[in-house]
Design an enzyme around this catalytic site. Structure first.
Site, PDB file in Angstrom:
ATOM      1  N   PHE A  11     -12.470  -1.494  14.840  1.00  0.00           N
ATOM      2  CA  PHE A  11     -13.111  -2.610  14.217  1.00  0.00           C
ATOM      3  C   PHE A  11     -14.560  -2.374  14.526  1.00  0.00           C
ATOM      4  O   PHE A  11     -15.433  -2.710  13.840  1.00  0.00           O
ATOM      5  CB  PHE A  11     -12.649  -3.882  14.772  1.00  0.00           C
ATOM      6  CG  PHE A  11     -12.868  -5.239  13.953  1.00  0.00           C
ATOM      7  CD1 PHE A  11     -12.749  -5.701  12.736  1.00  0.00           C
ATOM      8  CD2 PHE A  11     -14.122  -5.855  14.507  1.00  0.00           C
ATOM      9  CE1 PHE A  11     -12.855  -6.509  12.330  1.00  0.00           C
ATOM     10  CE2 PHE A  11     -14.397  -7.160  14.042  1.00  0.00           C
ATOM     11  CZ  PHE A  11     -13.857  -7.390  12.698  1.00  0.00           C
ATOM     12  N   GLU A  44      -2.250  -5.469  15.242  1.00  0.00           N
ATOM     13  CA  GLU A  44      -1.278  -4.362  14.590  1.00  0.00           C
ATOM     14  C   GLU A  44      -1.136  -3.518  15.525  1.00  0.00           C
ATOM     15  O   GLU A  44      -0.212  -2.490  15.208  1.00  0.00           O
ATOM     16  CB  GLU A  44      -1.929  -3.898  13.255  1.00  0.00           C
ATOM     17  CG  GLU A  44      -1.966  -4.937  12.144  1.00  0.00           C
ATOM     18  CD  GLU A  44      -3.012  -5.945  12.115  1.00  0.00           C
ATOM     19  OE1 GLU A  44      -2.666  -7.092  11.918  1.00  0.00           O
ATOM     20  OE2 GLU A  44      -4.250  -5.540  12.668  1.00  0.00           O
ATOM     21  N   VAL A  67     -12.030  -6.636  21.235  1.00  0.00           N
ATOM     22  CA  VAL A  67     -11.900  -7.990  20.880  1.00  0.00           C
ATOM     23  C   VAL A  67     -12.977  -8.835  21.766  1.00  0.00           C
ATOM     24  O   VAL A  67     -13.166  -8.893  22.717  1.00  0.00           O
ATOM     25  CB  VAL A  67     -10.727  -8.704  21.125  1.00  0.00           C
ATOM     26  CG1 VAL A  67     -10.355  -9.981  20.480  1.00  0.00           C
ATOM     27  CG2 VAL A  67      -9.476  -7.880  20.455  1.00  0.00           C
ATOM     28  N   ILE A  68     -14.225  -9.155  20.702  1.00  0.00           N
ATOM     29  CA  ILE A  68     -15.283  -9.825  21.514  1.00  0.00           C
ATOM     30  C   ILE A  68     -15.215 -11.445  21.060  1.00  0.00           C
ATOM     31  O   ILE A  68     -14.884 -11.591  19.741  1.00  0.00           O
ATOM     32  CB  ILE A  68     -16.508  -9.142  20.710  1.00  0.00           C
ATOM     33  CG1 ILE A  68     -16.726  -7.772  21.193  1.00  0.00           C
ATOM     34  CG2 ILE A  68     -17.754 -10.103  21.434  1.00  0.00           C
ATOM     35  CD1 ILE A  68     -17.920  -7.066  20.517  1.00  0.00           C
ATOM     36  N   THR A  72     -14.833 -19.229  17.259  1.00  0.00           N
ATOM     37  CA  THR A  72     -13.353 -19.786  17.300  1.00  0.00           C
ATOM     38  C   THR A  72     -12.551 -19.287  18.037  1.00  0.00           C
ATOM     39  O   THR A  72     -12.587 -18.420  18.920  1.00  0.00           O
ATOM     40  CB  THR A  72     -12.820 -19.447  15.786  1.00  0.00           C
ATOM     41  OG1 THR A  72     -12.634 -18.221  15.683  1.00  0.00           O
ATOM     42  CG2 THR A  72     -13.864 -19.899  14.698  1.00  0.00           C
ATOM     43  N   HIS A  74      -9.707 -18.000  17.441  1.00  0.00           N
ATOM     44  CA  HIS A  74      -9.159 -16.455  16.987  1.00  0.00           C
ATOM     45  C   HIS A  74      -8.961 -15.511  18.164  1.00  0.00           C
ATOM     46  O   HIS A  74      -8.234 -14.706  18.455  1.00  0.00           O
ATOM     47  CB  HIS A  74      -9.688 -16.159  15.951  1.00  0.00           C
ATOM     48  CG  HIS A  74      -9.083 -14.928  15.274  1.00  0.00           C
ATOM     49  ND1 HIS A  74      -7.865 -15.014  14.719  1.00  0.00           N
ATOM     50  CD2 HIS A  74      -9.845 -13.522  15.101  1.00  0.00           C
ATOM     51  CE1 HIS A  74      -7.602 -13.755  14.081  1.00  0.00           C
ATOM     52  NE2 HIS A  74      -8.633 -12.836  14.578  1.00  0.00           N
ATOM     53  N   ASN A  98      -2.930   0.034  28.286  1.00  0.00           N
ATOM     54  CA  ASN A  98      -3.379  -1.000  27.418  1.00  0.00           C
ATOM     55  C   ASN A  98      -4.860  -0.945  27.361  1.00  0.00           C
ATOM     56  O   ASN A  98      -5.524  -1.203  28.688  1.00  0.00           O
ATOM     57  CB  ASN A  98      -3.087  -2.272  27.695  1.00  0.00           C
ATOM     58  CG  ASN A  98      -3.731  -3.502  26.763  1.00  0.00           C
ATOM     59  OD1 ASN A  98      -4.687  -3.037  26.083  1.00  0.00           O
ATOM     60  ND2 ASN A  98      -3.193  -4.683  27.030  1.00  0.00           N
TER      61      ASN A  98
END
Length: 139
Positions: A11, A44, A67-68, A72, A74, A98
């Site tokens: 991403f 995923e 993941v930033i 929201t 999310h 991880n």
């Protein structure tokens, strides 16, 4: 020599490049083979690892992603559910490190992704190696 699969949620390209480089360096330095596949997002990653494991090609896995936190809820779902999925697979006996960063902003991610700083990709690879050794010990 073992064979590892790095599963990356591509991403943030520049951050992922650093995380993957750190993970690859740690695994190859330890004398292992490495493949890399890309999935759309962090959610995923557990599914891709599970699918790959059914082929019985790989001895261990490294999950890579960023993941930033946004505006929201999310962020909470992606961070929590990706970690939960990886943990479930680990509890089933898979050797998974991880390396999914869950951060407040890009500055935090840069420090953690950079192999010359916190090298979280390399740390995730070392965790996968440690779990593989434990699995072999208790087999």
């Amino acid at each position: 020599m073992a064979k590892f699969l790095i599963v990356e949620a591509r991403f943030y390209d520049h951050l992922n490049d650093m995380l993957v480089a750190g993970a690859k360096a740690a695994l190859t330095k330890a004398g292992h083979e490495v493949d890399v596949i890309t999935v759309p997002g962090a959610l995923e990653i557990p599914g891709a690892i599970n699918l790959a494991d059914t082929a019985q090609i790989y001895d261990g896995y490294v999950a890579i992603g960023v993941v930033i936190r946004g505006e929201t809820y999310h962020f909470e779902i992606v961070a929590g559910e990706s970690a939960r999925g990886i943990m479930a697979l680990t509890m089933d006996g898979m050797a998974i490190g991880n390396g999914i960063l869950t951060v407040e902003n890009e500055t935090q991610a840069l420090v953690r992704a950079d192999p010359a700083q916190k090298d979280k990709g390399g740390e995730a690879a070392l965790a996968a190696l440690a779990l593989l050794k434990l699995r072999e010990k208790f087999a």
